[in-house]
Design an enzyme around this catalytic site. Sequence first.
Site, mmCIF file in Angstrom:
data_model
loop_
_atom_site.group_PDB
_atom_site.id
_atom_site.type_symbol
_atom_site.label_atom_id
_atom_site.label_comp_id
_atom_site.label_asym_id
_atom_site.label_seq_id
_atom_site.Cartn_x
_atom_site.Cartn_y
_atom_site.Cartn_z
ATOM 1 N N LYS A 66 0.804 -1.187 0.000
ATOM 2 C CA LYS A 66 0.000 0.000 0.000
ATOM 3 C C LYS A 66 0.853 1.260 0.000
ATOM 4 O O LYS A 66 0.423 2.327 -0.413
ATOM 5 C CB LYS A 66 -0.864 0.009 1.279
ATOM 6 C CG LYS A 66 -1.882 -1.089 1.370
ATOM 7 C CD LYS A 66 -2.639 -0.935 2.701
ATOM 8 C CE LYS A 66 -3.616 -2.014 2.980
ATOM 9 N NZ LYS A 66 -4.213 -1.875 4.337
ATOM 10 N N ASP A 130 7.663 2.757 -2.150
ATOM 11 C CA ASP A 130 7.736 3.884 -1.232
ATOM 12 C C ASP A 130 9.149 4.107 -0.683
ATOM 13 O O ASP A 130 9.647 5.219 -0.688
ATOM 14 C CB ASP A 130 6.720 3.734 -0.084
ATOM 15 C CG ASP A 130 6.824 2.397 0.660
ATOM 16 O OD1 ASP A 130 7.657 1.547 0.279
ATOM 17 O OD2 ASP A 130 6.063 2.204 1.621
ATOM 18 N N ILE A 131 9.776 3.036 -0.190
ATOM 19 C CA ILE A 131 11.038 3.233 0.535
ATOM 20 C C ILE A 131 11.913 1.982 0.481
ATOM 21 O O ILE A 131 11.412 0.862 0.426
ATOM 22 C CB ILE A 131 10.720 3.616 2.014
ATOM 23 C CG1 ILE A 131 11.973 4.003 2.797
ATOM 24 C CG2 ILE A 131 9.961 2.537 2.733
ATOM 25 C CD1 ILE A 131 11.679 4.672 4.146
ATOM 26 N N ASP A 133 14.759 0.133 2.685
ATOM 27 C CA ASP A 133 15.393 0.118 4.003
ATOM 28 C C ASP A 133 16.436 -1.008 4.006
ATOM 29 O O ASP A 133 17.603 -0.769 3.714
ATOM 30 C CB ASP A 133 14.294 -0.069 5.061
ATOM 31 C CG ASP A 133 14.800 -0.048 6.481
ATOM 32 O OD1 ASP A 133 16.017 0.126 6.682
ATOM 33 O OD2 ASP A 133 13.990 -0.202 7.407
ATOM 34 N N THR A 134 16.020 -2.229 4.308
ATOM 35 C CA THR A 134 16.971 -3.350 4.218
ATOM 36 C C THR A 134 17.195 -3.742 2.758
ATOM 37 O O THR A 134 18.201 -4.367 2.430
ATOM 38 C CB THR A 134 16.449 -4.593 4.979
ATOM 39 O OG1 THR A 134 15.272 -5.078 4.337
ATOM 40 C CG2 THR A 134 16.143 -4.269 6.425
ATOM 41 N N GLY A 135 16.248 -3.422 1.899
ATOM 42 C CA GLY A 135 16.342 -3.778 0.480
ATOM 43 C C GLY A 135 15.692 -5.122 0.176
ATOM 44 O O GLY A 135 15.547 -5.503 -0.983
ATOM 45 N N THR A 137 12.558 -6.329 0.428
ATOM 46 C CA THR A 137 11.274 -6.345 -0.284
ATOM 47 C C THR A 137 11.477 -6.153 -1.785
ATOM 48 O O THR A 137 10.979 -6.939 -2.591
ATOM 49 C CB THR A 137 10.361 -5.216 0.251
ATOM 50 O OG1 THR A 137 10.341 -5.298 1.667
ATOM 51 C CG2 THR A 137 8.958 -5.345 -0.284
ATOM 52 N N PHE A 182 12.490 5.971 11.611
ATOM 53 C CA PHE A 182 11.211 5.422 11.182
ATOM 54 C C PHE A 182 10.278 6.582 10.872
ATOM 55 O O PHE A 182 10.020 7.423 11.721
ATOM 56 C CB PHE A 182 10.600 4.505 12.239
ATOM 57 C CG PHE A 182 9.370 3.797 11.728
ATOM 58 C CD1 PHE A 182 9.500 2.655 10.951
ATOM 59 C CD2 PHE A 182 8.104 4.290 11.987
ATOM 60 C CE1 PHE A 182 8.371 2.013 10.433
ATOM 61 C CE2 PHE A 182 6.969 3.655 11.478
ATOM 62 C CZ PHE A 182 7.115 2.511 10.700
ATOM 63 N N ASP A 189 3.051 3.929 6.553
ATOM 64 C CA ASP A 189 2.235 3.686 7.743
ATOM 65 C C ASP A 189 3.036 3.234 8.955
ATOM 66 O O ASP A 189 4.193 2.816 8.861
ATOM 67 C CB ASP A 189 1.213 2.578 7.448
ATOM 68 C CG ASP A 189 1.865 1.201 7.398
ATOM 69 O OD1 ASP A 189 2.870 1.038 6.677
ATOM 70 O OD2 ASP A 189 1.400 0.293 8.110
#
Length: 214
Positions: A66, A130-131, A133-135, A137, A182, A189
């Site tokens: 989402k 969206d972002i 972070d750890t990569g 996803t 964060f 979200d």
Amino acid sequence: MTHVRAVIPDDFELPVEAFDIPLCYQGDLSGVVIPEGLVRDRVRRLAKDINAEIGNKPIALLCVLKGSYKFFTALVEELTNARSACTEPMTVDFIRVKSYEDQSSTGQIQIMGLSNLDELKGKSVLVVDDISDTGRTLAKLLTTLKETGVEKTWTALLLSKRVKRVVDVPEDFVAFEIPDKFIVGYGLDYNQKFRDLGHICVMSPSGIEKYKTH
Ligand code: IMP
Ligand code: MG
């Protein structure tokens, strides 16, 4: 062409009281990191960069739900303007990926809506997330797309966190590089809340406590 990211310094935060914040979220935030207006400005330029690089070829834009719903909508609108002289169409697709609970990656990534992915076979796909972070996803998603038979992929990210990636992924188009905090808002979200907040913000300790699941 070099793509210049807008880099947000580690200590950069604007006072929440200086912005229009929905009543339901007042007290839950400690600072504004990127105001919504700045996101819009940056997305306009990003769309031009994407168009200059990809050019006039058929392209499928894949929205990773989402979190990227707002970014995706803004980017599609700006890309439509940037592509006004293109003769090849742009299509849109949607996929849902889930990995986070509270403030950390669960390490398990669920990809939903896979049946749609077959439609991407042989296509050039711009993955809009969206972002990073750890990569994890994005890496998992790119592998899945390759296995599906997607011909070429690019990635467009609203945010790239200044942290060491667990998995290295190509970040072709990045709107903002942000500190390792964060953040919520503009689609992102905390346990499903704050997606509707326009500005990208840091949460206050009381906000974190209020919407904690465990
Ligand atoms: P990664 O797999 O660790 O790169 O995390 C990617 C996903 O986790 C993103 O697509 C977001 O949905 C979520 N995420 C990572 N960092 C944040 C954050 O600071 N706020 C909200 N969601 C985040
Ligand atoms: Mg996401």
